[in-house]
Write a protein that holds these residues in place. Structure first.
Motif, PDB file in Angstrom:
ATOM      1  N   ASN A  24       0.817  -1.213   0.000  1.00 31.88           N
ATOM      2  CA  ASN A  24       0.000   0.000   0.000  1.00 31.88           C
ATOM      3  C   ASN A  24       0.851   1.263   0.000  1.00 31.88           C
ATOM      4  O   ASN A  24       0.321   2.357   0.140  1.00 31.88           O
ATOM      5  CB  ASN A  24      -0.911   0.037   1.229  1.00 31.88           C
ATOM      6  N   ASP A  57       0.133  10.381 -13.656  1.00 35.43           N
ATOM      7  CA  ASP A  57      -0.479   9.061 -13.874  1.00 35.43           C
ATOM      8  C   ASP A  57       0.519   7.921 -13.705  1.00 35.43           C
ATOM      9  O   ASP A  57       0.120   6.763 -13.587  1.00 35.43           O
ATOM     10  CB  ASP A  57      -1.106   8.981 -15.266  1.00 35.43           C
ATOM     11  N   PRO A  60       2.309   5.081  -8.877  1.00 39.62           N
ATOM     12  CA  PRO A  60       1.478   3.909  -8.604  1.00 39.62           C
ATOM     13  C   PRO A  60       0.394   4.203  -7.562  1.00 39.62           C
ATOM     14  O   PRO A  60       0.573   5.040  -6.683  1.00 39.62           O
ATOM     15  CB  PRO A  60       2.478   2.887  -8.043  1.00 39.62           C
ATOM     16  N   GLU A  61      -0.721   3.503  -7.697  1.00 33.92           N
ATOM     17  CA  GLU A  61      -1.780   3.596  -6.699  1.00 33.92           C
ATOM     18  C   GLU A  61      -1.214   3.146  -5.358  1.00 33.92           C
ATOM     19  O   GLU A  61      -0.604   2.071  -5.261  1.00 33.92           O
ATOM     20  CB  GLU A  61      -2.951   2.678  -7.074  1.00 33.92           C
ATOM     21  N   ALA A  62      -1.371   3.964  -4.342  1.00 35.19           N
ATOM     22  CA  ALA A  62      -0.851   3.627  -3.015  1.00 35.19           C
ATOM     23  C   ALA A  62      -1.589   4.443  -1.971  1.00 35.19           C
ATOM     24  O   ALA A  62      -2.020   5.566  -2.249  1.00 35.19           O
ATOM     25  CB  ALA A  62       0.647   3.916  -2.943  1.00 35.19           C
ATOM     26  N   ASP A  63      -1.714   3.868  -0.791  1.00 34.81           N
ATOM     27  CA  ASP A  63      -2.303   4.618   0.320  1.00 34.81           C
ATOM     28  C   ASP A  63      -1.327   5.661   0.834  1.00 34.81           C
ATOM     29  O   ASP A  63      -1.731   6.701   1.345  1.00 34.81           O
ATOM     30  CB  ASP A  63      -2.691   3.678   1.467  1.00 34.81           C
ATOM     31  N   TRP A  87      -3.154  13.253  -3.076  1.00 38.91           N
ATOM     32  CA  TRP A  87      -2.340  12.138  -2.595  1.00 38.91           C
ATOM     33  C   TRP A  87      -2.127  12.251  -1.096  1.00 38.91           C
ATOM     34  O   TRP A  87      -2.274  13.324  -0.507  1.00 38.91           O
ATOM     35  CB  TRP A  87      -0.974  12.128  -3.277  1.00 38.91           C
TER      36      TRP A  87
END
Length: 118
Positions: A24, A57, A60-63, A87
């Motif tokens: 994550n 873009d 990366p998708e991350a918490d 973010w």
């Protein structure tokens, strides 16, 4: 992680980062190409500060996004920008100088050379 005073970005010391980031989390290296080639964290994603706006873009998708540069100045600016745009980013204080000084692993873009912080 240190809770920042109003108007300052969240920050973390390299010693406070987990040895292995969770799925994550992402370590975003915003140094220039020559700095990246000299030495970087093995799991880092490289997007130079000068290209961040055009390459959002590619993050990366991350918490949690940990942002690192050489000493913490550029990464603080990128952290502020990312946080203002949705973010959850944290500046890595002391940057790659701090990272390498505590013995965290680094790799070089040059297969023959020892990694170092440029």
């Amino acid at each position: 992680m240190t809770t920042p005073p109003p108007g300052q970005v969240p920050r973390v010391q390299p010693e406070e980062l987990p040895e292995n980031l969770s799925s994550n989390s992402v370590l975003l290296d915003v140094r220039e190409d020559d700095e990246w080639q000299a030495g970087h964290a093995p799991e880092a994603v490289h997007i130079p500060m000068s290209k961040i706006i055009d390459r959002l873009d590619d993050i990366p998708e991350a918490d949690q996004v940990y942002v690192v540069c050489r000493s913490g100045g550029r990464s603080a600016k990128v952290t502020a920008y990312l946080n203002a745009n949705g973010w959850d980013a944290v500046n890595v204080e002391r940057g790659m100088h701090g990272w390498s000084s505590i013995g965290r692993p680094m790799v070089s873009g040059d297969s023959d050379g020892e990694p170092y912080v440029l």
